[in-house]
Scaffold this motif. Structure first.
Motif: not given
Length: 223
Positions: A55-56, A81-83, A91-94, A106-108
């Motif tokens: 996730v960016v 999510a562009k911010g 919801f899509l990630l879930h 992972y989140a960046l």
């Protein structure tokens, strides 16, 4: 209908309700636009050979990694999510998390309170949603930036925290769900009074970000 601003790209095929199949590995750098219609998102079917979901925070970073075809070097799905995370992207990630439970997420994000707030929203949910907060929460790991990464970033890339950053930091500090490692990073941000954007890593070359992500994953360097 919820509005959406998110995108997704990488080692993922999406079967839409009308039967069309979208191969997200052959799309342009803007990726696949995530619809704001949750009923449509709920009907999507997924196929993937990815090993990671990344996730960016920023769209510019997302598009750069998409242009570099990072998902061909690291078998992954990239999303943004562009911010600040909107409901549709969460919801899509879930749904992806449910479909591919074995894939780590992972989140960046930037090294600042807003970046940490984004990680926490994916991980714990949004406090503004009350009882709905945890509905789309996922076990997201914070890949970076971290305090230990700052040694590779030139001093001119350090920027002072904004008043908004301090407000977010205060709000996060009051959260009982904030884990100790996150609290330690947040304390360091406030004590140093600085914020650093992910783009600061480009001082090592435009291909460095992919190497940074790969090293962090291999070394299990996440929080």
């Amino acid at each position: 209908m919820a509005s959406s601003k998110g995108s997704i790209i990488g080692r993922l095929s999406i079967k839409e309700p009308d039967g069309d199949i979208v191969d997200c590995s052959v799309l342009g750098p803007a990726g696949y636009a995530i619809t704001g219609d949750l009923s449509v998102l709920n009907k999507l079917e997924f196929y993937s050979d990815a090993r990671y979901i990344i996730v960016v925070e920023k769209d510019a970073i997302f598009q750069r990694l998409a242009e570099d075809r990072l998902f061909n070097q690291i078998p992954c799905i990239l999303t943004t999510a562009k911010g600040y995370p909107d409901i549709a992207t969460r919801f899509l990630l879930h749904r992806l998390n449910q479909a591919f439970v074995e894939l780590p997420i992972y989140a960046l994000v930037d090294w600042n309170p807003a970046g940490l707030s984004i990680v926490c929203t994916y991980k714990y949910g949004s406090i503004t949603m009350g009882l709905e907060a945890y509905r789309y929460a996922c076990n997201v790991k914070w890949l970076g930036l971290h305090k230990d990464d700052l040694q590779m970033i030139p001093q001119q890339s350090f920027m002072p925290l904004k008043p908004r950053d301090l407000q977010i930091a205060k709000s996060l500090m009051s959260s009982v769900t904030l884990q100790d490692s996150y609290r330690g990073q947040l304390n360091s941000m406030v004590e140093m009074g600085n914020r650093i954007d992910i783009e600061a890593l480009y001082c090592h070359g435009f291909d460095f970000l992919g190497k940074y992500i790969a090293r962090k994953i291999v070394m299990c360097d996440f929080l």
